[in-house]
Scaffold this active site. Structure first.
Site: not given
Ligand code: HEM
Ligand SMILES: Cc1cc2nc3c(=O)[nH]c(=O)nc-3n(C[C@H](O)[C@H](O)[C@H](O)COP(=O)(O)OP(=O)(O)OC[C@H]3O[C@@H](n4cnc5c(N)ncnc54)[C@H](O)[C@@H]3O)c2cc1C
Length: 392
Positions: A95, A138
């Site tokens: 994060y 989580e």
């Molecule tokens: C406040 C912080 C964060 C927000 C608001 C956020 C938001 C999101 C959203 C909206 C999605 C798409 C969900 C879907 O599949 O519909 C997502 C996917 C993802 N997030 Fe986050 N995220 C945050 C932090 C993080 C962090 C710290 C990581 C780690 C590096 C991360 C890694 C990912 C990954 C790997 C995906 C899937 C990507 C893919 O489909 O290729 N996120 N996140």
């Protein structure tokens, strides 16, 4: 807690996000993936290239800013993000990395006149608040996965027991834990995460469980994607006896308990979670209406299985629609699924639950058809095989 001043600044920046959120998140991902190779394996490059992932993040940030005074309104969005994060094993230590890149992107895209010190401070505090919510949710999910019978945390090695072709494009992989211990009772419709090493490069992908829980093994069914890194690897280079690293099942696109009839409307590989749900629904003696769309019989997976279920029980009706039928095919309809066809195939009463999944244009059409048929939105469930997006 965010201060009143912070909240006021966040509210003022909503128009900026509305106008340029995607440019901001696009730039953010470029910085993140360039400067932090340690998080690269988690992200699907195809989702970056198509802009879907930037859009999903921009949407989430915008929604967050809009609801900064009523975070409870974010409920479903948080659940969806948490499921995706958990399935790919996002960890608390990721994060701060993401937060720093987001602030750097704000500075670089918005410029110092707009991204002033107070604006960056307010967004830093707001990001931390959202990060705390996600990290806590989580951890709850990781702990719940670990606690349940047969459950685990992190990667668990599974041996490919056998590979079974389901169509010319889709192959099922039957997976058994190497430790010989039970596996948890996943909910029908959930998906798992796979960690693969391909030519020395790690990557992670999600696959729906295509069979209901049996306590001993898991089954996924993978479509060979032209040019697709993971699916081609699984089809061509993973064989019976090989070992795969599996993250625990996640996802809330699941068969909800009810006595009502249930309908599945799927296309292509979108059929996989619906197969697991059908198995579970029939075991509960629910009336099931299955509509599946494919290009032609050669790429129609699970047809024999569904036909065999329909032979066994009058509770299941199934209809097939082919857009490019081959001469020997005998689908129930040809072309793209029309509203009239769907009306004809589903029960007359809208008193049913509907689950649908397939390529995005198909999903947009089905969404519109179901609205046209008067099926209430709260009875309609869907999922994306990629980042979520609006269907309207
Ligand atoms: C406040 C912080 C964060 C927000 C608001 C956020 C938001 C999101 C959203 C909206 C999605 C798409 C969900 C879907 O599949 O519909 C997502 C996917 C993802 N997030 Fe986050 N995220 C945050 C932090 C993080 C962090 C710290 C990581 C780690 C590096 C991360 C890694 C990912 C990954 C790997 C995906 C899937 C990507 C893919 O489909 O290729 N996120 N996140
Ligand atoms: C919840 C969920 C459940 C899923 N369930 C299933 C399932 O049951 N069965 C299933 O088969 N799939 C499922 N998927 C999809 C799966 O996770 C993979 O996305 C899919 O297998 C494709 O991965 P890949 O590595 O083979 O293809 P990728 O390498 O990710 O490529 C996908 C496409 O994008 C193109 N591409 C790749 N990189 C780039 C680039 N940099 N620029 C431009 N184009 C690019 C490729 O040529 C290819 O056409 C699911 C996904 C999710 C999110």
């Amino acid at each position: 807690m965010l201060s009143t001043e912070h909240k006021a600044i966040i509210r003022q920046t909503v128009p900026l996000l509305e106008a340029g959120g995607e440019a901001l998140t696009g730039h953010f991902y470029r910085i993140l993936l360039r400067d932090h190779p340690e998080v690269r394996p988690l992200f699907n490059q195809a989702h970056q290239a198509s802009g879907e992932q930037s859009r999903a993040l921009a949407n989430a940030v915008l929604n967050y800013a809009r609801h900064i005074d009523q975070l409870e309104a974010l409920g479903p969005l948080v659940g969806q993000i948490v499921n995706k994060h958990v399935s790919l094993q996002v960890q608390p230590e990721h994060y701060p990395i993401v937060g720093a890149c987001l602030l750097q992107a704000m500075r670089e895209v918005l410029g110092e006149d707009v991204a002033t010190a107070p604006v960056l401070e307010a967004w830093g505090a707001a990001y931390q608040q959202l990060a705390d919510i996600l990290i806590a949710a989580e951890e709850q999910a990781y702990a719940a996965n670990e606690r349940q019978p047969g459950g685990w945390r992190g990667a668990r090695p599974f041996r490919v027991q056998r590979k079974v072709p389901e169509s010319e494009e889709i192959t099922s992989f039957y997976l058994q834990p190497v430790d010989g211990q039970p596996v948890p009772s996943h909910q029908p419709g959930q998906y798992l995460g796979l960690r693969l090493m391909i030519e020395g490069v790690e990557l992670r992908r999600n696959y729906s469980l295509s069979a209901a829980a049996n306590g001993e093994s898991l089954r996924i069914s993978v479509k060979r994607e032209p040019g697709g890194v993971a699916s081609t690897f699984l089809h061509d280079r993973v064989h019976a006896g090989d070992i795969l690293d599996v993250f625990p099942p996640a996802g809330d696109f699941v068969l909800r308990p009810a006595d009502r009839p249930v309908a599945f409307v799927t296309a292509g590989v979108g059929i996989t979670p619906a197969v697991a749900m059908t198995e579970a629904a029939l075991a509960q003696c629910r009336e099931v209406h299955f509509v599946h769309c494919a290009r032609h019989g050669g790429v129609h997976a699970f047809r024999d299985w569904l036909d065999a279920q329909a032979e066994r029980t009058a509770k299941l009706t199934r209809r097939y629609c082919y857009s490019e039928p081959r001469p020997d095919d005998a689908p129930h309809a040809e072309g793209f699924l029309s509203r009239e066809q769907l009306a004809d195939w589903l029960p007359d009463s809208p008193e049913m639950d509907v689950y649908f999944l397939g390529p995005r244009p198909f999903m947009q059409q089905v969404r519109a058809h179901l609205r046209g048929l008067g099926i209430p939105d709260d009875r309609v469930n869907y999922e994306f095989f990629g980042p979520a997006s609006a269907l309207e």
